[in-house]
Design a protein around this motif. Structure first.
Motif, PDB file in Angstrom:
ATOM      1  N   PRO A  68       0.842  -1.083   0.026  1.00 59.78           N
ATOM      2  CA  PRO A  68       0.053  -0.080  -0.071  1.00 59.78           C
ATOM      3  C   PRO A  68       0.904   1.340  -0.133  1.00 59.78           C
ATOM      4  O   PRO A  68       0.443   2.179  -0.580  1.00 59.78           O
ATOM      5  N   HIS A  69       1.920   1.187   0.646  1.00 61.04           N
ATOM      6  CA  HIS A  69       2.592   2.501   0.720  1.00 61.04           C
ATOM      7  C   HIS A  69       3.544   3.015  -0.538  1.00 61.04           C
ATOM      8  O   HIS A  69       3.768   3.946  -0.789  1.00 61.04           O
ATOM      9  N   GLU A  70       3.423   2.022  -1.506  1.00 61.57           N
ATOM     10  CA  GLU A  70       4.008   2.213  -2.904  1.00 61.57           C
ATOM     11  C   GLU A  70       2.908   2.648  -3.662  1.00 61.57           C
ATOM     12  O   GLU A  70       3.230   3.302  -4.716  1.00 61.57           O
ATOM     13  N   HIS A  71       1.547   2.542  -3.253  1.00 60.24           N
ATOM     14  CA  HIS A  71       0.665   2.933  -4.030  1.00 60.24           C
ATOM     15  C   HIS A  71      -0.372   3.616  -3.444  1.00 60.24           C
ATOM     16  O   HIS A  71      -1.748   3.645  -3.671  1.00 60.24           O
ATOM     17  N   TRP A  72       0.081   4.588  -2.546  1.00 61.58           N
ATOM     18  CA  TRP A  72      -0.658   5.303  -1.643  1.00 61.58           C
ATOM     19  C   TRP A  72      -2.127   5.697  -1.944  1.00 61.58           C
ATOM     20  O   TRP A  72      -3.383   5.545  -1.591  1.00 61.58           O
ATOM     21  N   GLY A  73      -1.862   6.789  -2.978  1.00 61.21           N
ATOM     22  CA  GLY A  73      -3.060   7.303  -3.636  1.00 61.21           C
ATOM     23  C   GLY A  73      -4.102   6.495  -4.119  1.00 61.21           C
ATOM     24  O   GLY A  73      -5.235   6.601  -4.042  1.00 61.21           O
ATOM     25  N   VAL A  74      -3.600   5.325  -4.949  1.00 60.84           N
ATOM     26  CA  VAL A  74      -4.480   4.220  -5.421  1.00 60.84           C
ATOM     27  C   VAL A  74      -5.185   3.501  -4.327  1.00 60.84           C
ATOM     28  O   VAL A  74      -6.530   3.260  -4.279  1.00 60.84           O
ATOM     29  N   TYR A  75      -4.341   3.230  -3.375  1.00 63.17           N
ATOM     30  CA  TYR A  75      -4.842   2.468  -2.331  1.00 63.17           C
ATOM     31  C   TYR A  75      -5.899   3.126  -1.373  1.00 63.17           C
ATOM     32  O   TYR A  75      -7.085   2.584  -1.247  1.00 63.17           O
ATOM     33  N   GLU A  76      -5.610   4.485  -1.310  1.00 60.96           N
ATOM     34  CA  GLU A  76      -6.626   5.163  -0.451  1.00 60.96           C
ATOM     35  C   GLU A  76      -7.865   5.387  -1.236  1.00 60.96           C
ATOM     36  O   GLU A  76      -9.042   5.279  -0.780  1.00 60.96           O
ATOM     37  N   THR A  77      -7.911   5.455  -2.570  1.00 61.83           N
ATOM     38  CA  THR A  77      -9.029   5.590  -3.311  1.00 61.83           C
ATOM     39  C   THR A  77      -9.772   4.366  -3.311  1.00 61.83           C
ATOM     40  O   THR A  77     -11.104   4.357  -3.236  1.00 61.83           O
ATOM     41  N   CYS A  78      -9.268   3.297  -3.449  1.00 56.60           N
ATOM     42  CA  CYS A  78      -9.897   1.859  -3.088  1.00 56.60           C
ATOM     43  C   CYS A  78     -10.712   1.652  -2.118  1.00 56.60           C
ATOM     44  O   CYS A  78     -11.882   1.231  -2.072  1.00 56.60           O
ATOM     45  N   GLU A  79     -10.043   2.095  -0.763  1.00 57.42           N
ATOM     46  CA  GLU A  79     -10.735   2.171   0.427  1.00 57.42           C
ATOM     47  C   GLU A  79     -11.817   3.039   0.521  1.00 57.42           C
ATOM     48  O   GLU A  79     -12.772   2.786   1.255  1.00 57.42           O
ATOM     49  N   GLU A  80     -11.747   4.402  -0.215  1.00 54.25           N
ATOM     50  CA  GLU A  80     -12.869   5.181  -0.308  1.00 54.25           C
ATOM     51  C   GLU A  80     -14.083   4.851  -0.952  1.00 54.25           C
ATOM     52  O   GLU A  80     -15.114   4.919  -0.547  1.00 54.25           O
ATOM     53  N   LEU A  81     -13.639   4.191  -1.978  1.00 57.30           N
ATOM     54  CA  LEU A  81     -14.761   3.345  -2.735  1.00 57.30           C
ATOM     55  C   LEU A  81     -15.444   2.183  -2.117  1.00 57.30           C
ATOM     56  O   LEU A  81     -16.693   2.089  -2.250  1.00 57.30           O
ATOM     57  N   VAL A  82     -14.711   1.537  -1.360  1.00 55.31           N
ATOM     58  CA  VAL A  82     -15.186   0.673  -0.421  1.00 55.31           C
ATOM     59  C   VAL A  82     -16.168   1.120   0.480  1.00 55.31           C
ATOM     60  O   VAL A  82     -17.470   0.478   0.860  1.00 55.31           O
ATOM     61  N   ASP A  83     -15.860   2.227   1.099  1.00 58.49           N
ATOM     62  CA  ASP A  83     -16.562   2.968   2.088  1.00 58.49           C
ATOM     63  C   ASP A  83     -17.922   3.439   1.268  1.00 58.49           C
ATOM     64  O   ASP A  83     -18.934   3.204   2.100  1.00 58.49           O
ATOM     65  N   VAL A  84     -17.800   3.899   0.118  1.00 58.72           N
ATOM     66  CA  VAL A  84     -19.048   4.483  -0.438  1.00 58.72           C
ATOM     67  C   VAL A  84     -20.022   3.229  -0.492  1.00 58.72           C
ATOM     68  O   VAL A  84     -21.272   3.417  -0.361  1.00 58.72           O
ATOM     69  N   GLU A  85     -19.334   2.174  -1.092  1.00 58.80           N
ATOM     70  CA  GLU A  85     -20.377   0.827  -1.159  1.00 58.80           C
ATOM     71  C   GLU A  85     -20.817   0.652   0.078  1.00 58.80           C
ATOM     72  O   GLU A  85     -22.102   0.168   0.078  1.00 58.80           O
ATOM     73  N   ASP A  86     -20.023   0.164   0.944  1.00 61.29           N
ATOM     74  CA  ASP A  86     -20.507  -0.033   2.230  1.00 61.29           C
ATOM     75  C   ASP A  86     -21.795   0.810   2.979  1.00 61.29           C
ATOM     76  O   ASP A  86     -22.870   0.285   3.352  1.00 61.29           O
ATOM     77  N   ASN A  87     -21.544   2.174   2.648  1.00 52.63           N
ATOM     78  CA  ASN A  87     -22.428   3.068   3.208  1.00 52.63           C
ATOM     79  C   ASN A  87     -23.823   2.969   2.304  1.00 52.63           C
ATOM     80  O   ASN A  87     -24.970   2.809   2.835  1.00 52.63           O
ATOM     81  N   PHE A  88     -23.558   2.483   0.818  1.00 53.59           N
ATOM     82  CA  PHE A  88     -24.931   2.513   0.334  1.00 53.59           C
ATOM     83  C   PHE A  88     -25.709   1.143   0.621  1.00 53.59           C
ATOM     84  O   PHE A  88     -26.978   1.156   0.728  1.00 53.59           O
ATOM     85  N   GLN A  89     -24.794   0.142   0.935  1.00 55.63           N
ATOM     86  CA  GLN A  89     -25.611  -1.182   1.480  1.00 55.63           C
ATOM     87  C   GLN A  89     -26.035  -1.057   2.637  1.00 55.63           C
ATOM     88  O   GLN A  89     -27.380  -1.497   3.067  1.00 55.63           O
ATOM     89  N   GLN A  90     -25.693  -0.364   3.432  1.00 55.90           N
ATOM     90  CA  GLN A  90     -26.180   0.030   4.905  1.00 55.90           C
ATOM     91  C   GLN A  90     -27.627   0.758   4.633  1.00 55.90           C
ATOM     92  O   GLN A  90     -28.717   0.773   5.302  1.00 55.90           O
ATOM     93  N   TRP A  91     -27.538   1.860   3.769  1.00 53.24           N
ATOM     94  CA  TRP A  91     -28.664   2.334   3.321  1.00 53.24           C
ATOM     95  C   TRP A  91     -29.784   1.487   2.954  1.00 53.24           C
ATOM     96  O   TRP A  91     -31.009   1.519   3.514  1.00 53.24           O
TER      97      TRP A  91
END
Length: 288
Positions: free
Chosen positions: A217-240
């Motif tokens: 992850p530290h070699e790809h931090w921006g991409v890694y962070e974006t992946c986790e942000e997208l997972v957060d968005v989907e997780d929130n959507f599923q909670q809704w």
């Protein structure tokens, strides 16, 4: 009274500089068009039912938040297209806060008992949240494309046109994959030039790309962070989605929905949908 003793009165005098005359100046109500906004709640129940106002305001405020959600998702998608990752992540951070607000709102509607809802349900006729064009715009922006949904809005040319345009445009995830490709990641060519109107399907080669990101992850931090942000968005959507299902179940049980769906069973099947399948599949590969 002793001058050193605080004044405990509930009165607060207006300061001299506070505006009082709005005959020629813009007021708070003018800016927000409150005369129109607060006149948009028009209960139809006869005789009038106390709880109908709750039902109307719950859904109208949800539509306002969906409008902002679409605004932010479109911006995040455009920023990714322009290789501006940092501000795109800022947009997604706001998206997540909006999602939390939308989910929390279900707790207010959940105060509506089955008996209370039964008094207003006949006045909904065939209207249903299933017919929310803005909700479908959010789904299309996130990648859950379904051409059959466009026809549901044939009665509303503006909504139909907006959905049809999104149907044939890249989703937020599509633009993220294009961004990765421009950064040298081995995104399969078939994912970069496909029929955007078709639902997205998991690609095993892309899972391997993300496996490399998650392995370092530290070699790809921006991409890694974006992946986790997208997972957060989907997780929130599923909670809704799940909270929606719960509220419907406690309010109408197994009844058919006002719009003709099977109700709870129809909502439950939505929990099996995913926007970003590789970002979940990669979790199985980590550590193997």
């Amino acid at each position: 009274m002793d001058p050193a003793t605080p004044d405990r009165t509930s009165r607060r005098d207006l300061e001299e500089g506070i505006e009082r005359d709005f005959t020629r100046k813009m007021s708070y109500g003018d800016y927000l068009c409150l005369d129109q906004l607060l006149a948009a709640q028009r209960p139809l129940s006869e005789p009038p039912q106390h709880d109908e106002l709750l039902f109307i305001i719950q859904h109208q405020t949800s539509e306002l938040w969906l409008k902002l959600l679409i605004h932010e998702l479109r911006s995040a998608r455009d920023l990714l297209r322009g290789d501006e990752l940092a501000p795109a992540l800022k947009r997604l951070a706001r998206v997540k806060h909006i999602q939390h607000t939308l989910t929390d709102q279900w707790s207010v509607l959940a105060t509506l008992t089955p008996s209370e809802y039964a008094e207003i349900r006949p006045f909904l006729a065939t209207s249903s949240g299933f017919q929310s064009a803005q909700y479908r715009e959010v789904e299309f922006l996130l990648g859950n494309k379904n051409a059959d949904m466009v026809a549901v809005f044939s009665h509303d040319e503006a909504a139909r046109s907006a959905l049809d345009a999104l149907l044939h445009e890249p989703s937020l995830y599509d633009e993220f994959l294009a961004y990765l490709s421009r950064r040298g990641y081995a995104v399969p060519a078939g994912l970069l030039a496909r029929d955007w109107s078709q639902p997205y399907r998991l690609d095993e080669q892309l899972v391997e790309v993300f496996a490399q990101v998650y392995a370092a992850p530290h070699e790809h931090w921006g991409v890694y962070e974006t992946c986790e942000e997208l997972v957060d968005v989907e997780d929130n959507f599923q909670q809704w989605r799940f909270r929606h299902l719960q509220v419907v179940q406690r309010t109408i049980g197994q009844k058919v929905g006002t719009g003709g769906s099977s109700g709870v069973d129809f909502l439950r099947r939505a929990l099996d949908l995913t926007f970003f399948p590789e970002l979940y599949e990669v979790r199985t590969r980590i550590g193997q």
